[in-house]
Design an enzyme around this catalytic site. Structure first.
Site, PDB file in Angstrom:
ATOM      1  N   ARG A 109      40.880  46.630  27.959  1.00 52.36           N
ATOM      2  CA  ARG A 109      41.977  46.619  28.940  1.00 52.36           C
ATOM      3  C   ARG A 109      43.183  45.839  28.403  1.00 52.36           C
ATOM      4  O   ARG A 109      44.331  46.217  28.643  1.00 52.36           O
ATOM      5  CB  ARG A 109      41.499  46.006  30.262  1.00 52.36           C
ATOM      6  CG  ARG A 109      40.476  46.884  30.949  1.00 52.36           C
ATOM      7  CD  ARG A 109      39.873  46.210  32.148  1.00 52.36           C
ATOM      8  NE  ARG A 109      40.822  46.061  33.224  1.00 52.36           N
ATOM      9  CZ  ARG A 109      40.671  45.244  34.245  1.00 52.36           C
ATOM     10  NH1 ARG A 109      39.611  44.476  34.320  1.00 52.36           N
ATOM     11  NH2 ARG A 109      41.564  45.185  35.189  1.00 52.36           N
ATOM     12  N   LYS A 156      48.377  38.600  39.080  1.00 51.00           N
ATOM     13  CA  LYS A 156      49.294  39.448  39.857  1.00 51.00           C
ATOM     14  C   LYS A 156      48.829  39.575  41.311  1.00 51.00           C
ATOM     15  O   LYS A 156      49.611  39.384  42.232  1.00 51.00           O
ATOM     16  CB  LYS A 156      49.396  40.854  39.238  1.00 51.00           C
ATOM     17  CG  LYS A 156      49.919  40.881  37.812  1.00 51.00           C
ATOM     18  CD  LYS A 156      50.044  42.295  37.287  1.00 51.00           C
ATOM     19  CE  LYS A 156      48.726  43.031  37.191  1.00 51.00           C
ATOM     20  NZ  LYS A 156      47.754  42.448  36.247  1.00 51.00           N
ATOM     21  N   ARG A 168      36.249  35.790  37.370  1.00 58.35           N
ATOM     22  CA  ARG A 168      36.740  36.418  38.615  1.00 58.35           C
ATOM     23  C   ARG A 168      35.561  37.010  39.396  1.00 58.35           C
ATOM     24  O   ARG A 168      34.677  37.628  38.817  1.00 58.35           O
ATOM     25  CB  ARG A 168      37.745  37.526  38.284  1.00 58.35           C
ATOM     26  CG  ARG A 168      38.142  38.339  39.511  1.00 58.35           C
ATOM     27  CD  ARG A 168      39.473  39.013  39.366  1.00 58.35           C
ATOM     28  NE  ARG A 168      39.478  40.064  38.352  1.00 58.35           N
ATOM     29  CZ  ARG A 168      40.573  40.769  38.047  1.00 58.35           C
ATOM     30  NH1 ARG A 168      41.716  40.525  38.659  1.00 58.35           N
ATOM     31  NH2 ARG A 168      40.525  41.696  37.115  1.00 58.35           N
ATOM     32  N   ARG A 221      52.382  50.993  35.231  1.00 58.56           N
ATOM     33  CA  ARG A 221      51.619  50.501  34.084  1.00 58.56           C
ATOM     34  C   ARG A 221      51.941  51.289  32.822  1.00 58.56           C
ATOM     35  O   ARG A 221      51.387  50.985  31.765  1.00 58.56           O
ATOM     36  CB  ARG A 221      50.134  50.629  34.375  1.00 58.56           C
ATOM     37  CG  ARG A 221      49.452  49.310  34.753  1.00 58.56           C
ATOM     38  CD  ARG A 221      47.980  49.608  34.982  1.00 58.56           C
ATOM     39  NE  ARG A 221      47.132  48.474  34.889  1.00 58.56           N
ATOM     40  CZ  ARG A 221      46.581  47.855  35.942  1.00 58.56           C
ATOM     41  NH1 ARG A 221      46.868  48.235  37.157  1.00 58.56           N
ATOM     42  NH2 ARG A 221      45.749  46.857  35.752  1.00 58.56           N
ATOM     43  N   ARG A 276      33.309  42.410  38.807  1.00 57.58           N
ATOM     44  CA  ARG A 276      33.702  43.816  38.698  1.00 57.58           C
ATOM     45  C   ARG A 276      33.194  44.399  37.385  1.00 57.58           C
ATOM     46  O   ARG A 276      33.234  43.723  36.363  1.00 57.58           O
ATOM     47  CB  ARG A 276      35.232  43.928  38.737  1.00 57.58           C
ATOM     48  CG  ARG A 276      35.796  44.084  40.121  1.00 57.58           C
ATOM     49  CD  ARG A 276      37.292  43.861  40.183  1.00 57.58           C
ATOM     50  NE  ARG A 276      38.077  44.583  39.189  1.00 57.58           N
ATOM     51  CZ  ARG A 276      39.421  44.517  39.112  1.00 57.58           C
ATOM     52  NH1 ARG A 276      40.086  43.783  39.975  1.00 57.58           N
ATOM     53  NH2 ARG A 276      40.069  45.181  38.187  1.00 57.58           N
TER      54      ARG A 276
HETATM   55  P1  ADP Z   1      45.371  40.353  38.314  1.00 62.63           P
HETATM   56  O1  ADP Z   1      45.660  40.865  39.705  1.00 62.63           O
HETATM   57  O2  ADP Z   1      46.607  40.132  37.495  1.00 62.63           O
HETATM   58  O3  ADP Z   1      44.354  41.186  37.576  1.00 62.63           O
HETATM   59  P2  ADP Z   1      44.062  38.133  39.709  1.00 62.63           P
HETATM   60  O4  ADP Z   1      45.110  37.700  40.678  1.00 62.63           O
HETATM   61  O5  ADP Z   1      42.898  38.884  40.252  1.00 62.63           O
HETATM   62  O6  ADP Z   1      44.715  38.907  38.450  1.00 62.63           O
HETATM   63  O7  ADP Z   1      43.549  36.802  38.935  1.00 62.63           O
HETATM   64  C1  ADP Z   1      42.524  36.902  37.935  1.00 62.63           C
HETATM   65  C2  ADP Z   1      41.538  35.730  38.105  1.00 62.63           C
HETATM   66  O8  ADP Z   1      42.184  34.512  37.733  1.00 62.63           O
HETATM   67  C3  ADP Z   1      41.039  35.558  39.543  1.00 62.63           C
HETATM   68  O9  ADP Z   1      39.694  35.146  39.488  1.00 62.63           O
HETATM   69  C4  ADP Z   1      41.940  34.458  40.108  1.00 62.63           C
HETATM   70  O10 ADP Z   1      41.277  33.698  41.112  1.00 62.63           O
HETATM   71  C5  ADP Z   1      42.251  33.621  38.874  1.00 62.63           C
HETATM   72  N1  ADP Z   1      43.616  33.078  38.852  1.00 62.63           N
HETATM   73  C6  ADP Z   1      44.759  33.661  39.333  1.00 62.63           C
HETATM   74  N2  ADP Z   1      45.832  32.853  39.117  1.00 62.63           N
HETATM   75  C7  ADP Z   1      45.365  31.741  38.480  1.00 62.63           C
HETATM   76  C8  ADP Z   1      45.955  30.527  37.986  1.00 62.63           C
HETATM   77  N3  ADP Z   1      47.282  30.307  38.097  1.00 62.63           N
HETATM   78  N4  ADP Z   1      45.145  29.625  37.390  1.00 62.63           N
HETATM   79  C9  ADP Z   1      43.820  29.851  37.263  1.00 62.63           C
HETATM   80  N5  ADP Z   1      43.191  30.959  37.697  1.00 62.63           N
HETATM   81  C10 ADP Z   1      43.945  31.889  38.296  1.00 62.63           C
HETATM   82  P1  AMP Z   2      43.666  46.392  38.627  1.00 62.77           P
HETATM   83  O1  AMP Z   2      42.889  46.106  39.866  1.00 62.77           O
HETATM   84  O2  AMP Z   2      45.152  46.447  38.853  1.00 62.77           O
HETATM   85  O3  AMP Z   2      43.283  45.500  37.470  1.00 62.77           O
HETATM   86  O4  AMP Z   2      43.273  47.876  38.187  1.00 62.77           O
HETATM   87  C1  AMP Z   2      41.946  48.221  37.848  1.00 62.77           C
HETATM   88  C2  AMP Z   2      41.942  49.529  37.065  1.00 62.77           C
HETATM   89  O5  AMP Z   2      42.468  50.596  37.878  1.00 62.77           O
HETATM   90  C3  AMP Z   2      42.795  49.557  35.795  1.00 62.77           C
HETATM   91  O6  AMP Z   2      42.134  48.999  34.667  1.00 62.77           O
HETATM   92  C4  AMP Z   2      43.045  51.057  35.641  1.00 62.77           C
HETATM   93  O7  AMP Z   2      41.899  51.740  35.128  1.00 62.77           O
HETATM   94  C5  AMP Z   2      43.218  51.507  37.092  1.00 62.77           C
HETATM   95  N1  AMP Z   2      44.636  51.443  37.498  1.00 62.77           N
HETATM   96  C6  AMP Z   2      45.182  50.619  38.440  1.00 62.77           C
HETATM   97  N2  AMP Z   2      46.500  50.817  38.546  1.00 62.77           N
HETATM   98  C7  AMP Z   2      46.810  51.801  37.647  1.00 62.77           C
HETATM   99  C8  AMP Z   2      48.014  52.438  37.246  1.00 62.77           C
HETATM  100  N3  AMP Z   2      49.206  52.123  37.796  1.00 62.77           N
HETATM  101  N4  AMP Z   2      47.937  53.402  36.289  1.00 62.77           N
HETATM  102  C9  AMP Z   2      46.778  53.724  35.728  1.00 62.77           C
HETATM  103  N5  AMP Z   2      45.609  53.151  36.031  1.00 62.77           N
HETATM  104  C10 AMP Z   2      45.617  52.185  36.976  1.00 62.77           C
END
Ligand code: ADP
Ligand code: AMP
Length: 214
Positions: A171, A13, A127, A88, A160
């Site tokens: 999660r 995302k 990541r 969420r 992280r």
């Molecule tokens: P989210 O915001 O949904 O938690 P991220 O955008 O941070 O996810 O992506 C999670 C991990 O996967 C990151 O390390 C990112 O670089 C990697 N990633 C994102 N999109 C892809 C993809 N299409 N293929 C492989 N790895 C990806």
């Molecule tokens: P993210 O970076 O989006 O993966 O969010 C990291 C963490 O922040 C999540 O696992 C939740 O603990 C918290 N968080 C982020 N967005 C929300 C939301 N909209 N509602 C509740 N918790 C959230």
């Protein structure tokens, strides 16, 4: 254009939202980034949010909804926004809908990035996040030029706390239970668009641009 990103943690995302924001000239609003910035600054909100985040749980709606409702009314959201990580829960979806209705607006597109749980585990383990600017990388799929160092600001990269495997499992369970029902919520409103998130980042982005028609 008012866009929300749906999908499991690690589905991509944030990666896609940043590219869409740049392409469309609208702000990328990530609640996870907002909470992490508050933790770094040592605010009361950050202290409260961290308790839940470290356990892989959602931060309660009462700490989350108001800040988003305030944020989407800022001047830079006049032409739209992209929400990443919010809503969420169904309650958050309802609060957003009520706030937008009050402003005479609505969500135009809910982009659901679909990735199976097995791939999510691999993505989260690899990541890496920059401690300075928050940029995100992946040790295999999006590596930095120099290992462990951010390409953008030169600070060091970390895994992280909430990306450790035991927390990722929690999660994912929370996602299936509390967030996935939003797919039906937005399908019922005719704005849900699914994207195959197992493709390369560029391919996913191409599909999204096709859906958005930009
Ligand atoms: P989210 O915001 O949904 O938690 P991220 O955008 O941070 O996810 O992506 C999670 C991990 O996967 C990151 O390390 C990112 O670089 C990697 N990633 C994102 N999109 C892809 C993809 N299409 N293929 C492989 N790895 C990806
Ligand atoms: P993210 O970076 O989006 O993966 O969010 C990291 C963490 O922040 C999540 O696992 C939740 O603990 C918290 N968080 C982020 N967005 C929300 C939301 N909209 N509602 C509740 N918790 C959230």
């Amino acid at each position: 254009m008012k866009i929300i990103m749906l999908g499991a943690p690690g589905a991509g995302k944030g990666t896609q939202a940043k590219m869409i924001a740049e392409k469309c000239g609208i702000p990328h609003i990530s609640t996870g980034d907002i909470f992490r910035a508050n933790i770094k600054q040592g605010t009361e909100l950050g202290r409260k949010a961290k308790e839940f985040m470290d356990k892989g749980l959602l931060v309660p709606d009462e700490l989350t909804c108001d800040l988003v409702v305030d944020r989407i009314q800022k001047d830079d959201c006049a032409n739209g926004f992209i929400l990443d990580g919010f809503p969420r829960t169904i309650r958050q979806g309802e609060v957003l809908e009520e706030a937008l209705t009050g402003l005479g607006q609505k969500v135009d597109c809910a982009l659901d990035i679909v990735v199976p749980d097995e791939s999510i585990i691999e993505r989260m383990a690899g990541r890496r996040a920059c401690v300075g600017c928050g940029a995100t990388y992946h040790i295999v799929f999006a590596p930095t030029k120099t290992e462990g160092i951010c390409d953008k600001c030169g600070e060091k990269l970390i895994l992280r706390d909430d990306d450790k495997p035991e927390t990722v499992q929690r999660r994912l369970a929370v996602y299936h239970e509390q967030t996935q029902p939003l797919e039906d919520f937005y399908a019922a409103r005719g704005v849900l668009k699914e994207v195959d998130g197992t493709q390369t980042m560029d391919k996913v982005f191409g599909d999204i641009l096709g859906i958005l028609g930009v």
